[in-house]
Design an enzyme around this catalytic site. Structure first.
Site, mmCIF file in Angstrom:
data_model
loop_
_atom_site.group_PDB
_atom_site.id
_atom_site.type_symbol
_atom_site.label_atom_id
_atom_site.label_comp_id
_atom_site.label_asym_id
_atom_site.label_seq_id
_atom_site.Cartn_x
_atom_site.Cartn_y
_atom_site.Cartn_z
ATOM 1 N N HIS A 142 -23.133 -6.056 62.795
ATOM 2 C CA HIS A 142 -24.087 -5.182 63.494
ATOM 3 C C HIS A 142 -24.765 -4.221 62.518
ATOM 4 O O HIS A 142 -25.975 -4.008 62.583
ATOM 5 C CB HIS A 142 -23.372 -4.363 64.568
ATOM 6 C CG HIS A 142 -22.976 -5.148 65.778
ATOM 7 N ND1 HIS A 142 -23.800 -6.069 66.392
ATOM 8 C CD2 HIS A 142 -21.819 -5.136 66.513
ATOM 9 C CE1 HIS A 142 -23.183 -6.593 67.437
ATOM 10 N NE2 HIS A 142 -21.979 -6.050 67.529
ATOM 11 N N HIS B 207 -25.250 -10.011 69.099
ATOM 12 C CA HIS B 207 -24.151 -10.871 69.519
ATOM 13 C C HIS B 207 -24.576 -12.336 69.586
ATOM 14 O O HIS B 207 -25.751 -12.656 69.731
ATOM 15 C CB HIS B 207 -23.619 -10.414 70.877
ATOM 16 C CG HIS B 207 -22.775 -9.178 70.770
ATOM 17 N ND1 HIS B 207 -22.671 -8.237 71.765
ATOM 18 C CD2 HIS B 207 -21.999 -8.728 69.745
ATOM 19 C CE1 HIS B 207 -21.858 -7.272 71.375
ATOM 20 N NE2 HIS B 207 -21.438 -7.541 70.153
#
Lengths: 132, 192
Positions: free
Chosen positions: B129, B135
């Site tokens: 991230h 994701h």
């Protein structure tokens, strides 16, 4: 709490290991279907709101299994490659209660999580691909 | 793989990144070494480098363990549930839930406590991230959102590598395998 090795975990931690994880309570919704009203569904909606599946954040979510929740479920099931049923089946609930990263899966109402495709759902469950 | 909206990334003039740990946590060298290993997973496949520094205030990436409400609007929730979160480039903030039972070394799959969480597995994910990955739906990918307790997953999958290399390009020394120089995949019991 840090454990340099698994053998360092003290007995009192092991004894407390049966304590409930934050989302375990969602298991009681197994089999819950659209149109039903169940106490605690508002918290499940907050879960989906937190991870981006319900975009708006009203002060109070209702306890109704409404279209908004069904839509969120379908998008969630799509992202996690589950059967897209729009219902709280066992497979979906098992995924929901798993520990996870706190970052949202859907940001600004758009999910590019599944196969890199931006997607959104209508309540009918049909996939619509957006230009962006 | 996916990216954050707008595809934020570290700019080309900031490819040699520094990281530092929240001093108040008083982390041991052993815990810090877990993050060193986690950063290495990403530097193996990209031109990015990561160097630990003492100065928390000047580091590109800051790492801290917090409990409950810690001021960023994303409170942690105790044991299990949310394990950690991290911000998109170029924020550089990585927060982990201090209430978790973090296993630093050893075979977490053999832990007798059902709530044991492998620290490096989560660290590798959150660094993704920090570098700009969102994701992934690929269950084997590091950037898959959930991880079961007592599970270790630290090797980048093809999906992770494709995503990060789209953002930063390829490490010229990368030979196409992330596992040849590591001793992970402990459960295989076979070749390292």
């Amino acid at each position: 709490r840090f454990f340099p090795n698994i053998t360092d975990i003290p007995p009192w931690i092991k004894n407390n290991a049966t304590s409930k994880a934050p989302w375990d309570a969602f298991n009681k919704f197994a089999g819950c279907r659209p149109g039903e009203k169940r106490e605690g569904l508002s918290q499940l909606k907050q879960y989906f709101n937190h991870f981006g599946y319900i975009p708006n954040s009203p002060s109070n979510f209702s306890e109704d299994f409404d279209d908004e929740l069904e839509k969120a479920l379908k998008s969630y099931q799509q992202n996690f490659k589950l059967n897209v049923t729009g219902q709280l089946d066992d497979q979906t609930l098992q995924q929901i209660v798993r520990p996870r990263c706190g970052n949202a899966d859907v940001i600004n109402g758009t999910s590019s999580m599944n196969s890199g495709r931006s997607s959104s759902f209508h309540t009918t469950g049909h996939l619509h691909t957006t230009a962006h | 793989f996916s990216f954050f909206p707008g595809t934020p990334r570290w700019p080309s003039n900031r490819q040699d990144l520094t990281y530092s740990f929240l001093p108040a946590n008083g982390l041991t060298d052993e815990v810090k070494a877990v993050f060193t290993s986690a950063f290495q997973k990403w530097s193996t496949v990209t031109p990015l480098t990561f160097t630990q520094v003492d100065s928390y205030s000047s580091a590109d990436i800051t790492i801290g363990f917090y409990t409950g409400d810690h001021g960023d609007g994303e409170p942690f929730d105790g044991v299990l549930g949310t394990l950690a979160h991290a911000f998109s480039p170029t924020s550089g903030r990585l927060h982990l839930d201090g209430d978790e039972n973090w296993v630093v070394s050893g075979d977490v799959t053999k832990a007798s406590v059902s709530t044991a969480v492998d620290l490096e597995s989560v660290a590798v994910h959150e660094i993704g991230h920090l570098l700009g990955l969102g994701h992934s739906s690929v269950e084997d990918a590091i950037m898959y959102p959930s991880i079961t307790s007592r599970t270790r997953k630290v090797e980048l999958a093809d999906d992770d590598i494709q995503g990060i290399q789209l953002l930063y390009g390829t490490n010229p020394n990368y030979n196409g395998s992330t596992t040849s120089n590591t001793q992970e995949r402990e459960s295989s019991g076979g070749d390292p």
